[in-house]
Every structure is written in structure tokens, then in C-alpha cells.
Design a protein around this motif. Structure first.
Motif, short mmCIF file in Angstrom:
data_model
loop_
_atom_site.label_atom_id
_atom_site.label_comp_id
_atom_site.label_asym_id
_atom_site.label_seq_id
_atom_site.Cartn_x
_atom_site.Cartn_y
_atom_site.Cartn_z
N MET A 38 -41.22 -16.73 -11.95
CA MET A 38 -42.28 -15.79 -11.56
C MET A 38 -42.80 -16.08 -10.15
SD MET A 38 -42.70 -13.66 -13.93
CE MET A 38 -41.18 -13.65 -14.84
N ILE A 39 -42.13 -16.99 -9.42
CA ILE A 39 -42.63 -17.40 -8.11
C ILE A 39 -41.90 -16.68 -6.98
CG2 ILE A 39 -42.77 -19.35 -6.49
CD1 ILE A 39 -43.24 -21.16 -8.92
N THR B 171 -33.53 -19.79 -6.53
CA THR B 171 -34.47 -19.33 -7.56
C THR B 171 -35.37 -18.22 -7.04
OG1 THR B 171 -34.49 -21.51 -8.60
CG2 THR B 171 -36.38 -20.09 -9.06
N VAL B 172 -35.95 -18.43 -5.86
CA VAL B 172 -36.90 -17.44 -5.32
C VAL B 172 -36.16 -16.14 -4.97
CG1 VAL B 172 -38.56 -16.95 -3.48
CG2 VAL B 172 -38.52 -19.22 -4.54
N ARG C 96 -34.80 -9.59 -8.86
CA ARG C 96 -35.21 -9.09 -10.18
C ARG C 96 -36.37 -8.11 -10.05
NH1 ARG C 96 -37.39 -13.32 -12.45
NH2 ARG C 96 -35.47 -14.49 -12.11
N LEU C 97 -37.34 -8.44 -9.19
CA LEU C 97 -38.50 -7.55 -9.07
C LEU C 97 -38.25 -6.35 -8.16
CD1 LEU C 97 -41.47 -7.00 -9.82
CD2 LEU C 97 -42.15 -8.42 -7.87
N PHE C 98 -37.56 -6.57 -7.03
CA PHE C 98 -37.44 -5.52 -6.02
C PHE C 98 -36.03 -4.93 -5.91
CE2 PHE C 98 -40.95 -8.20 -4.49
CZ PHE C 98 -41.88 -7.26 -4.07
N GLY C 99 -35.08 -5.54 -6.62
CA GLY C 99 -33.67 -5.34 -6.29
C GLY C 99 -33.09 -3.98 -6.53
N ASN D 213 -31.05 -0.81 -0.46
CA ASN D 213 -30.51 -1.86 0.40
C ASN D 213 -31.27 -3.18 0.23
OD1 ASN D 213 -32.81 -1.14 1.66
ND2 ASN D 213 -31.99 -1.18 3.73
N ALA D 214 -31.81 -3.39 -0.97
CA ALA D 214 -32.68 -4.56 -1.18
C ALA D 214 -31.93 -5.88 -1.10
CB ALA D 214 -33.36 -4.47 -2.54
N SER D 215 -30.62 -5.86 -1.34
CA SER D 215 -29.92 -7.15 -1.33
C SER D 215 -29.41 -7.51 0.06
CB SER D 215 -28.78 -7.11 -2.33
OG SER D 215 -27.95 -6.01 -2.05
#
Ligand code: ZN
Length: 273
Positions: A212-213, A256-257, A263-266, A270-272
Motif C-alpha cells: 500500500m506504499i 515493490t513501489v 496496480r493503482l494507476f496502471g 501509457n502508464a507503464s
């Protein structure tokens, strides 16, 4: 899979970047950032964020209305800070239109503030916050939340509307609440670059569920060195600190981050990066 650093909350259109904005972005990319979520606050910065994002694939646009801007029409004439007058409902409609056209990665910055303005503005702030959460939910977008001194109320509203994709930015409330919301609601917390000098951010980095970080800068504010301008490249130091606190390698902390970011924005096209 390649992985990168992320700054999920920054203000690259702030006046303090007007002389060297491109250099700041170049430094962030050179430092390994794959996503710099630039947050708008009002009509002017929202449009600047969109044009900046059109130039750089690493810049991900989030549009919002800052809590004090949300109540611009009821602030006293002698209010301490400059807040331009604008039609809040027209701006909500603009943000909704951009969400519909899939031009934005998130809704934010938005939320509630109990520090800069007094209780007479709370009802009006909540109306705008609720409308923007509604836009985010309608379009399955994350909402990036400003909650200064109104953390519990923000959480009540988010929960009552059923918001699932949430990032609390620069969270300053009780860590036991953050822990509970991260575990029970699946809400994320983005930790700023001054974590090494902040007892409460250190606590969040070491105790929140690792999945969650997120990292952020809130640049130009909240820098690792008091009084110095902050910039997105400084998230690298927060990831190093997370690794130190958890006894992980820096690569593991980075991975991890970045996984959390995806997971949240992907879902954004073009998020990746
Ligand atoms: Zn901010």
C-alpha cells in the motif's frame, strides 16, 4: 519486467519551476522515474498539466480542485493566500470530460483542508470533494487525496461513496487510522521525500502493508532538506530509506513501489512508461 521509480503527487506547473521545468523533468527521467503524476489544482494548472503531459510520456496528468480553490467564492477578501475566482462546477465538468476522453490518470489533487481555512468552508469543500470522487468512480480512476487536519472526515466520505482506488498524499493523521484503512479498505499512502526527517512518515514507511506504499514529492514543497526546493528525482531517496527500514535491498523496494504504482494507476494507456 522493467521497473522504475514513481512520483505520484507533484506540482511541476508551480511557478518555482518556470525557469527550469524541462531540466527538472530530465533529471527525474535520468534518475529512473517512469511516472511523474503531475497534479492540477485549479483551471490554470489543470490545463498546464495537460499540455505538459502531451510533451513527455513520463508525465501522467491528474486534474483536481484544491480544497481552498474549491471554496474560492466564499473566501474572505483579505484571505492570506492568492486564490483566483472561478466557476467550480464548470471545472468539475471539465475534469469529467477529460476523464471520459481518457486524458487523465487520476483525479487530484482534491480533498478537505482544516488548516488553511476554517469550519465555515467545510460544507462547501465536501460538496466539491464528493463530486470529484464521483468523477473518479464513474471512470474507474484513482483519487489523490489532500486530507490535512480532516483525515477522518475524508475517510468517512470516501468509504460512504464506495471509493476503492485511493491515494492519501502527505498523510498527517494518526498512523493507526492509516494502518486500518490500508488493511481494510485497500487505500494507498504516498510518502513524501522528507521521510528521513519526519517521525510520522518514518512510521508509515516501516509499518504500513508494503503493498500500500507509494512515493511522492509534492514538489516544490516537502523537500528532504528544509527550505530547499523539492523535485521528483528525490523519490529515489525515499525508496532507499524504505529499503533501509525494512531490511530490503534497494532494488526490492523499488520493485515493490513500482508494482504498487502499476496496480493503482496502471490501467492508463501509457502508464507503464
Ligand atoms: Zn499537493
Amino acid at each position: 519486467m522493467n521497473y522504475f521509480y514513481c512520483d505520484v503527487h507533484t506540482h511541476l506547473t508551480h511557478g518555482r519551476f518556470c525557469d527550469d521545468q524541462k531540466e527538472v523533468i530530465a533529471r527525474a527521467i535520468a534518475a529512473g522515474l517512469g511516472a511523474i503524476v503531475s497534479n492540477g489544482l485549479n483551471p490554470v494548472s489543470n490545463r498546464e498539466v495537460l499540455s505538459l503531459a502531451a510533451e513527455f510520456p513520463q508525465i501522467k496528468p491528474a486534474l483536481g480542485i484544491y480544497p481552498t480553490d474549491a471554496v474560492n467564492d466564499i473566501l474572505p477578501e483579505d484571505y492570506l493566500y492568492r486564490v483566483d475566482r472561478f466557476d467550480v462546477d464548470a471545472e468539475i465538468a471539465f475534469i469529467r470530460q477529460c476523464a471520459r476522453e481518457k486524458k487523465i490518470i487520476a483525479v487530484g489533487e482534491c480533498g478537505l483542508d482544516g488548516h488553511l481555512v476554517d469550519a465555515s468552508t467545510f460544507a462547501a469543500q465536501e460538496r466539491v470533494f464528493e463530486a470529484l470522487i464521483g468523477v473518479a468512480i464513474e471512470h474507474d480512476l484513482p483519487v489523490i487525496v489532500h486530507s490535512r487536519k480532516r483525515e477522518v472526515r475524508c475517510a468517512e466520505i470516501l468509504a460512504s461513496l464506495g471509493a476503492k482506488k485511493v491515494d492519501f498524499h502527505c498523510y498527517g493523521g494518526k498512523s493507526k487510522h492509516a494502518q486500518k484503512w490500508a488493511e481494510n479498505q485497500g487505500w494507498y499512502f504516498s510518502i513524501p521525500a522528507n521521510a528521513r526527517v519526519s517521525e510520522s512518515f518514518r512510521k508509515l514507511l516501516s509499518s504500513l502493508p508494503p503493498e500500500m506504499i507509494l512515493t511522492e514529492t509534492d514538489a516544490p514543497y516537502m523537500g528532504p532538506v528544509r527550505g530547499e526546493r523539492n523535485e521528483p528525482a528525490n523519490v529515489v531517496g525515499t525508496v532507499a530509506y524504505l529499503a533501509e527500514l525494512r531490511g530490503w535491498t534497494e532494488e526490492d523496494a523499488k520493485k515493490t513501489v513500482w508494482g504498487n504504482y502499476l496496480r493503482l494507476f496502471g490501467h492508463f494507456s501509457n502508464a507503464s512508461a
